[in-house]
Design an enzyme around this catalytic site. Structure first.
Site, PDB file in Angstrom:
ATOM      1  N   GLY A  23       4.347  -0.681  -2.647  1.00 60.56           N
ATOM      2  CA  GLY A  23       3.643   0.787  -2.275  1.00 60.56           C
ATOM      3  C   GLY A  23       3.292   1.373  -3.591  1.00 60.56           C
ATOM      4  O   GLY A  23       3.985   0.905  -4.737  1.00 60.56           O
ATOM      5  N   SER A  24       3.164   3.286  -2.510  1.00 57.77           N
ATOM      6  CA  SER A  24       3.567   4.257  -3.383  1.00 57.77           C
ATOM      7  C   SER A  24       3.729   4.704  -4.772  1.00 57.77           C
ATOM      8  O   SER A  24       5.374   4.410  -4.680  1.00 57.77           O
ATOM      9  CB  SER A  24       3.141   5.036  -2.850  1.00 57.77           C
ATOM     10  OG  SER A  24       3.137   6.321  -3.645  1.00 57.77           O
TER      11      SER A  24
END
Lengths: 135, 406
Positions: free
Chosen positions: A63-64
């Site tokens: 993810g991020s």
């Protein structure tokens, strides 16, 4: 009895504590409450559990890319894991852990999921590239 | 790792403390990932600039770097922040103040206050095979896959380190051999809108982790479709690049996408796509009090489409509709009259911020409707919202009626 396994040091340092084993990848940005280390990602395997002060085993990050700052925040707030063991550490976790001085190792010579279980006492010695599991 | 004489001086602090810190980050990564040297890069993109990501600890770290004289030496764009600098959205004053401290620290370092996750919509477009150091997971996927640039999943701080030094370790996706596919996905499910592409990305990201997926039989996707596909892949998973056969530049054929590697084959039928959508849906209550579009930030095309959908309509008085983009695209949309149509309907076109990096939860919303796989994935953890996931048309209907009736 202690099992000693070699691995690759990602972030130097040495820490020991109680293991928390997670089979899912962990995304730190937006997936954790930095005030207490509790995982908040919807339907995550560790949802509602705290990673604070644990020796945290998970396969890799996801993810991020802002996750590094969250790992750093956890370290500064003292709400993060004492050490991290990954199958393969990716940049997001590596950078945050180096900034926050959290010891991290990956690529152990034996599969950590065969050796480490919730509650085991584990020592991560990333200065010498060793993981020690007390049984 | 081999260093040039200049790089040795940077490492030893002769070009200042911040450059020394930056080199320490880059050299640690280079050693971990077996880089033989550092390579020059043309641009960097720093991310993780929300107060949620930085917190006080990260803010002080960035301010300290700026105060010690850190200055970027290549074009370094900035990602989304948690406030709209052009208007008062009634977010808590303390939040706004602390968020602006982060923005200011990076601008002091010479970063460009673009405040957007889609620099490639703003003219920051790396060419084919250009080496870059961009963070922002959805932008990493887009530049690697769609533009054929060379980028790793840079962390926020490592992208800054690259901006300060103009360099990145030669490893990972900067090397041709690491850019080949791992798994072939034969797509038979019809993909008709952004939410479909997003659900596909989210489904595949969840099962593929950090590997490189290859999509076959993808029918003429738009640039926005590919942005949403990438945003899905990089939120549920850690994907840094994909290939779409006949669509993306490094995959004219299946053979070129895999480069002789053995690969697994999986099917994406309507069933898998539906599962992707279900996993992004967490709401039960059909009453919708918040609708948000634009994660990643809306393109001009999307704003035009939204203006068409909202023409002559009225957002429900118990529902808030926010449409996220950046200052550049908003200015153009304003000049073309799209913003007026959208705002006449009672919606708000925001700039700089987005839902997950901002804190609309401070305004008391409970249930979100969106067509973004990334927002749907993160909003429960980041904002505490329950989420309905569907097409932009379904979301606009939800905004007008105040309920999800799909």
């Amino acid at each position: 009895m202690a099992i000693i396994v070699k691995g690759r040091s990602i972030s130097k340092g040495c820490a020991e504590g109680e293991a928390l084993v997670c089979r899912e990848p962990i995304g730190f940005n937006f997936g954790i409450d930095v005030s207490n280390g509790v995982i908040t990602e919807y339907k995550h395997e560790l949802f509602g559990k705290s990673i604070k002060d644990r020796i945290l085993l998970f396969p890799h990050g996801k993810g991020s890319t802002g996750g590094s700052y969250v790992v750093y925040q956890l370290a500064k707030n003292k709400t993060g894991p004492k050490a991290i063991i990954n199958m393969t550490t990716e940049t997001i976790i590596a950078v945050g852990a180096i900034m926050g001085s959290i010891p991290v190792m990956d690529s152990l010579e034996k599969n950590p999921y065969d050796l480490i279980f919730d509650g085991d006492h584990v020592k991560v010695d990333a200065d010498h590239g060793l993981v020690v599991i007390e049984k | 790792m081999h260093l040039t004489d200049t790089e040795k001086r940077m490492r030893d602090g002769e070009l200042g403390e911040p450059v020394r810190t930056a080199m320490a980050i880059l050299m640690a990564l280079g050693e971990i990932y077996g880089a033989e040297k550092l390579i020059p890069i043309r641009s960097a993109h720093v991310a993780g600039l929300s107060l949620k990501s930085h917190g006080l600890a990260g803010t002080e770290w960035a301010e300290d770097m700026a105060s010690r004289g850190a200055r970027v030496c290549i074009p370094t764009t900035m990602n989304v922040i948690g406030v709209d600098r052009s208007r008062d959205l009634h977010l808590p004053q303390a939040w706004v103040k602390d968020q602006l401290r982060i923005e200011a620290a990076y601008e002091r370092m010479g970063c460009l206050g673009t405040s957007s996750c889609v620099p490639y919509y703003l003219g920051f477009v790396p060419r084919f095979q250009e080496h870059i150091a961009w963070a922002e997971s959805s932008a990493v996927v887009f530049t690697n896959s769609v533009l054929g640039a060379r980028d790793n999943r840079e962390a926020g701080p490592s992208a800054l380190a690259s901006g300060l030094t103009g360099r990145t370790p030669l490893s990972g996706l900067h090397l041709e051999e690491n850019r080949k596919g791992d798994v072939l996905f034969k797509v038979s499910a019809p993909l008709t809108n952004l939410a479909d592409y997003g659900a596909l990305g989210s489904y595949v990201g969840r099962i593929i982790g950090t590997k490189v997926p290859v999509f076959e039989r993808m029918q003429e996707p738009s640039i926005e479709d590919l942005v949403y596909l990438g945003a899905g892949l990089a939120s549920s998973g850690g994907v840094a690049m994909f290939h779409a056969v006949g669509v993306t530049p490094e995959a004219p054929t299946i053979e070129s996408a895999f480069g002789g590697k053995k690969y697994e084959v999986l099917e994406i039928t309507a069933k898998e796509l539906e599962e992707g959508k279900q996993k992004l849906t967490s709401a039960k209550d059909r009453k919708v009090d918040y609708v948000a579009i634009g994660c990643p930030h809306c393109s001009l095309n999307q704003l035009k489409e939204l203006a068409t959908l909202l023409q002559g309509r009225r957002v429900n008085k118990e529902t808030t509709l926010w449409i996220h983009t950046n200052v550049a695209i908003k200015s153009l949309a304003n000049q073309l009259g799209y913003v007026q149509v959208i705002e006449d309907a009672g919606a708000v076109v925001t700039q700089d911020l987005c839902t997950i990096l901002g804190n609309p939860e401070a305004l008391g919303f409970k249930t979100l409707a969106t067509n973004s796989p990334k927002m749907a994935f993160y909003a429960p953890g980041s904002n505490g919202f329950e989420v309905w996931y569907g097409s932009v048309e379904q979301c606009i209907e939800a905004a007008v009626h105040g309920s999800w009736n799909a």
